[in-house]
Scaffold this active site. Structure first.
Site, short mmCIF file in Angstrom:
data_model
loop_
_atom_site.label_atom_id
_atom_site.label_comp_id
_atom_site.label_asym_id
_atom_site.label_seq_id
_atom_site.Cartn_x
_atom_site.Cartn_y
_atom_site.Cartn_z
N HIS A 140 -63.87 3.62 -26.00
CA HIS A 140 -64.89 4.19 -25.12
C HIS A 140 -66.27 3.62 -25.41
O HIS A 140 -67.15 3.65 -24.55
CB HIS A 140 -64.95 5.71 -25.27
CG HIS A 140 -63.65 6.39 -24.95
ND1 HIS A 140 -63.12 6.42 -23.68
CD2 HIS A 140 -62.77 7.05 -25.74
CE1 HIS A 140 -61.97 7.08 -23.70
NE2 HIS A 140 -61.73 7.46 -24.94
N HIS A 143 -73.24 5.68 -32.11
CA HIS A 143 -72.52 4.89 -31.12
C HIS A 143 -73.44 4.65 -29.93
O HIS A 143 -74.54 5.21 -29.86
CB HIS A 143 -71.23 5.62 -30.68
CG HIS A 143 -71.50 6.97 -30.09
ND1 HIS A 143 -71.53 8.12 -30.85
CD2 HIS A 143 -71.76 7.36 -28.82
CE1 HIS A 143 -71.79 9.16 -30.06
NE2 HIS A 143 -71.94 8.72 -28.82
N HIS A 178 -74.26 3.93 -25.60
CA HIS A 178 -73.94 4.10 -24.18
C HIS A 178 -74.85 3.19 -23.37
O HIS A 178 -76.04 3.04 -23.68
CB HIS A 178 -74.17 5.55 -23.73
CG HIS A 178 -73.30 6.55 -24.41
ND1 HIS A 178 -72.02 6.85 -23.97
CD2 HIS A 178 -73.51 7.32 -25.50
CE1 HIS A 178 -71.49 7.77 -24.76
NE2 HIS A 178 -72.38 8.06 -25.70
N HIS A 204 -76.62 7.14 -29.99
CA HIS A 204 -76.51 8.55 -30.33
C HIS A 204 -76.13 8.66 -31.80
O HIS A 204 -75.04 8.24 -32.20
CB HIS A 204 -75.47 9.25 -29.46
CG HIS A 204 -75.93 9.49 -28.06
ND1 HIS A 204 -75.07 9.85 -27.03
CD2 HIS A 204 -77.17 9.44 -27.50
CE1 HIS A 204 -75.76 10.00 -25.91
NE2 HIS A 204 -77.04 9.75 -26.17
N THR A 218 -71.26 14.55 -24.89
CA THR A 218 -71.26 13.92 -23.58
C THR A 218 -69.91 13.30 -23.24
O THR A 218 -69.78 12.62 -22.22
CB THR A 218 -72.35 12.83 -23.50
OG1 THR A 218 -72.02 11.77 -24.41
CG2 THR A 218 -73.72 13.40 -23.83
N THR A 219 -68.93 13.54 -24.08
CA THR A 219 -67.56 13.08 -23.82
C THR A 219 -66.61 14.26 -24.02
O THR A 219 -66.96 15.25 -24.67
CB THR A 219 -67.16 11.96 -24.80
OG1 THR A 219 -67.27 12.44 -26.14
CG2 THR A 219 -68.06 10.74 -24.62
#
Length: 249
Positions: free
Chosen positions: A88, A113, A115, A132, A199-200
């Site tokens: 992801h 990680h 985004h 994040h 957010t996942t």
């Protein structure tokens, strides 16, 4: 002997079934498994639709309430680092990455990680990339510090991370010299504060969010290297509902 073998086979089958029962449905950012469908994919993802305090959000700066908030007490440290392609995003695990103090509470840094574009928006604008930084306190509660990136000069701190990015899901690479997450931070640590969620999936709530106001730079080549693996991995912004956003002075 046959009875024992039967018991072993039965135990293995039950263990396999249990393992399957604990797995969750595949989710993604595109097509029939994208963010609009997460809650339909697995009952464990119901909060993605039913939750009222979801992340990310659009931060409207003129509506953010200015407050005398405590500074974030960053106490990051050089740590062994593992760069992981988890299917992801690219994630950097830091087993001894140090801590932050938020509202007087210590949180251990676990990982950060990326985004693209940034999941959170500022006055309706998304940045090209966000990191994040995920932390956990002694009670198991999570706090995320978001570092926004604007396009500009090469980010020297990210150079070894992006050079080591595994191209295939599940692959890992160790950073030989480790990593100090403090190198990712802007000089100005002013922030926006709100309560939100992961957010996942499973979109768990009661996550403390701190979005740093000042972006740092990332080069177009670095951004392209990440986008080659993940062209888009951002959840759309969610309704603010009854929440308020505070801004440090």
């Amino acid at each position: 002997m046959k009875f024992k073998l039967l018991l072993v086979s039965l135990s293995a089958a039950l263990a396999s079934h249990a393992a399957l029962a604990e797995t969750h449905a595949h989710w993604s950012y595109q097509g029939k498994t994208d963010a609009a469908h997460w809650s339909e994919l697995d009952e464990g993802y119901a909060t993605c639709k039913l939750g009222k305090h979801q992340s990310p959000i659009n931060i409207e700066t003129r509506r953010a309430r200015r407050a005398d908030l405590q500074p974030i007490d960053f106490a990051y440290a050089q740590s062994a680092a593992e760069v992981v392609n988890n299917g992801h995003t690219i994630q950097v695990n830091l087993p001894e990455g140090g801590k932050v103090g938020i509202d007087g509470q210590p949180y251990q840094l676990l990982q950060f990680h990326f985004h693209t574009p940034s999941e959170e928006k500022i006055n309706g604008k998304a940045y090209p990339l966000v990191a994040h930084m995920v932390h956990k306190n002694a009670e198991g509660k999570l706090a995320v510090v978001a570092v926004l990136f604007k396009q500009g000069s090469e980010n020297r701190a990210l150079k070894p991370v992006f050079a080591a990015m595994p191209t295939a899901e599940g692959e890992k690479a160790a950073l030989g010299n480790g990593f100090d997450a403090a190198a990712l931070l802007p000089v100005n640590h002013g922030y926006y504060a709100y309560t939100g969620s992961l957010t996942t999936p499973p979109c768990s709530e009661e996550v403390t969010w701190r979005v740093l106001k000042t972006p740092v730079e990332v080069s177009s080549a670095q951004l392209a290297a990440f986008k080659k693996l993940y062209p888009m991995n951002a959840r759309p912004v969610q309704p603010l509902n009854d929440r308020s956003v505070e801004a440090s002075r």
